[in-house]
Design an enzyme around this catalytic site. Structure first.
Site, short mmCIF file in Angstrom:
data_model
loop_
_atom_site.label_atom_id
_atom_site.label_comp_id
_atom_site.label_asym_id
_atom_site.label_seq_id
_atom_site.Cartn_x
_atom_site.Cartn_y
_atom_site.Cartn_z
N LYS A 149 0.84 -1.20 0.00
CA LYS A 149 0.00 0.00 0.00
C LYS A 149 0.87 1.26 0.00
O LYS A 149 0.57 2.24 -0.69
CB LYS A 149 -0.93 0.00 1.21
CG LYS A 149 -1.76 1.27 1.33
CD LYS A 149 -2.72 1.21 2.51
CE LYS A 149 -3.54 2.51 2.60
NZ LYS A 149 -4.54 2.46 3.69
N HIS A 292 -8.03 -30.93 -31.17
CA HIS A 292 -8.89 -29.80 -30.83
C HIS A 292 -9.80 -30.12 -29.65
O HIS A 292 -10.99 -29.84 -29.66
CB HIS A 292 -9.70 -29.35 -32.05
CG HIS A 292 -8.85 -28.83 -33.16
ND1 HIS A 292 -9.38 -28.38 -34.35
CD2 HIS A 292 -7.51 -28.68 -33.27
CE1 HIS A 292 -8.39 -27.98 -35.14
NE2 HIS A 292 -7.26 -28.15 -34.50
#
Length: 556
Positions: A149, A292
């Site tokens: 922070k 696929h």
């Protein structure tokens, strides 16, 4: 709502004078700390980290000397103190903050180095609840969040991979021991990501332990494995993250050889290995060939070579450039057959030395060894993003052997048909919906996937089976011509005499009739349609057997 302490511009360059180090993972710690000390930066540390630094000959102060308060409660409380958090959170350019720090003897901390207790590792080890609970870090995340922070004034490192970048910045400008705002901001972002991932793992574990099935909030976390060249297409960015789940598969596998895996490789390999794991290696050898993310051939056999030959025969065209998964240790005979066809990836629980030598001849072929098979019955979750949200569901862990199968036709399936029906339903679970799978002798002979109509899936599967039959006939003709013999016999679709599995119910009898036309003699499907009676009647009219599972396997 918190009020901003200082709206003035933050400094770009900040001189580092003091560093606090408290790490569980001590990789690279001593070298990094020595680099800090060489720049004149004071070292403060805790417990085992302090001991490691002192034993390396470094001068280091103890946190308790700084706070005037000893570690208590088995180390649970040691850094949760105003003199620590004030040094992390103080806004140096704010007069009120500066006055408070001076009044209370709070000295700034310019670099924070923290790695957290190994919660995920302890959990994965199977440790008892109490041990896992004790490895939830409290002080570490609190300090990390405070430093992240307040990144305007200090740098925070949460991973040994950060050390070199920080030292390079400190050594720049003649060893001025300064950090730049851009670096501090990057480190702050990484720090919040680290604590978010950590907390996500804790929340998931505790929720599971508590039997929480309807959490009000959900969080998901992963650790970067690698940046990928691109995603499904070259214009899409992609990366691979590991969640920490110890499920054997592509995320936990050892890549023995071959090019780096692509996004599509990873997706297809996961689909292949999950499919082949449906087959118990103690009962039978099995091979799945995936293209696929859909199976184009799956088979059981007396050994892997036999299973591979049967799987390949289902759709030899689609197998080109596919993924091959096996459920047993890869042997030389199977490896020799697999490398004859262009294959992107082979994934196996293991491989013997001769098989690895054979695969090595194909330098681009990836060989992944997982050390085991995933449990198809295990609980888990799947996550998919949608615009503005996430869809989360439990893993499809339904197994046909556990289901109460019900014969609903006048004719019961033969023992051979029932074996093939169970086989086909295992495969259908891994085929994109709408899914139709024809099988014979525990091998797929036709697969229809991903169609909007179940009738179309049935027809496509039958057509592909005819194509495969033509390929087999052409191959036989070639062998006979080479031997100076006559031409091979007529083309007989592979679906004749097969069974068929549907991942969901037949809404009308037309899908079933398409399977009958293809030559299927028995069918397995979930049932549950408003027209089940009509579909069953159609099966009886054509003398085929039908089994209902009561479980659907949609896979969108």
């Amino acid at each position: 709502m918190a009020v901003a302490a200082n709206e003035a511009p933050v400094p770009d360059r900040v001189t580092a004078r003091r560093a606090l180090l408290s790490v569980f993972d001590k990789t690279g710690l001593v070298d990094f700390a020595r680099g800090l000390a060489d720049l004149g930066i004071e070292l403060v540390s805790t417990g085992g980290t302090k001991r490691a630094l002192a034993e390396a000959g470094l001068r280091v102060a103890d946190v308790s000397d700084l706070t005037g308060f000893p570690e208590i409660m088995d180390g649970r409380v040691k850094t949760l103190h105003p003199l620590i958090h004030g040094g992390l959170l103080g806004v140096r350019d704010d007069p009120a903050h500066a006055a408070a720090m001076e009044a209370h003897g709070i000295r700034p901390i310019d670099i924070l180095v923290v790695s957290l207790y190994p919660f995920a590792e302890v959990r994965a080890s199977g440790a008892p609840f109490g041990s896992v609970l004790e490895n939830i870090d409290i002080g570490g995340p609190a300090m990390i969040r405070a430093a992240a922070k307040n990144h305007s004034y200090l740098a925070v490192a949460t991973d040994p991979a950060d050390y070199a970048e920080i030292l390079e910045a400190l050594r720049a400008n003649g060893g001025a021991a300064e950090t730049g705002l851009a670096l501090r901001r990057r480190l702050g972002a990484r720090a919040f990501a680290a604590t978010a991932a950590y907390d996500a793992g804790v929340a998931e574990w505790l929720g599971t332990e508590a039997g929480e099935t309807s959490a009000r909030q959900a969080s998901f976390a992963g650790k970067l494995v690698e940046r990928l060249r691109y995603g499904e297409n070259p214009h899409q960015d992609a990366a691979f993250f590991a969640t920490g789940e110890k499920r054997p598969g592509v995320a936990t596998a050892r890549q023995v050889q071959g090019k780096a895996l692509s996004y599509n490789n990873i997706n297809d390999t996961d689909a292949a290995f999950e499919c082949v794991a449906e087959f118990d290696p103690n009962r039978t050898a099995a091979v799945a060939i995936i293209k696929h993310a859909n199976p184009c051939g799956v088979a059981e056999g007396t050994d892997l070579l036999d299973a591979y030959a049967k799987a390949l025969a289902c759709d030899p065209v689609s197998a080109f450039g596919g993924i091959v998964a096996v459920n047993r240790v890869l042997d030389a005979a199977a490896a020799r057959a697999i490398v004859e066809v262009f294959t992107e990836v082979i994934v196996a629980p293991g491989a013997d030395d001769e098989a690895m030598e054979i695969v090595k001849a194909k330098k681009n072929l990836r060989l992944l060894l997982t050390g085991g098979l995933p449990d198809p019955r295990a609980l888990g979750a799947t996550v998919r993003s949608v615009a503005g949200g996430l869809l989360v569901q439990g893993r499809d862990n339904g197994v046909v052997d556990d289901l109460d199968l019900k014969v609903v036709t006048k004719r019961e399936p033969t023992a051979a048909e029932m074996s093939d029906l169970k086989f086909a339903f295992r495969v259908a679970k891994h085929v994109k919906s709408n899914a139709i799978v024809y099988a014979k002798d525990r091998a797929t002979v036709g697969i229809g996937a991903g169609q909007m109509s179940r009738v179309d899936s049935a027809r496509i599967a039958a057509r592909k089976a005819e194509d495969a039959a033509r390929a087999l006939v052409a191959e036989a003709q070639g062998r006979e011509m080479a031997a100076g013999q006559g031409a091979a016999g007529e083309i007989r679709p592979l679906t004749v005499g097969s069974v068929v599995a549907s991942d969901a119910f037949f809404p009308f009898a037309d899908g079933l009739l398409s399977a009958v036309e293809a030559g299927a003699t028995a069918v397995i499907q979930p049932g549950g349609s408003m027209r089940d009676t009509e579909v069953i009647a159609a099966a009886d009219a054509h003398g085929i057997a039908m089994v209902l599972t009561g479980m659907r396997h949609f896979r969108h």
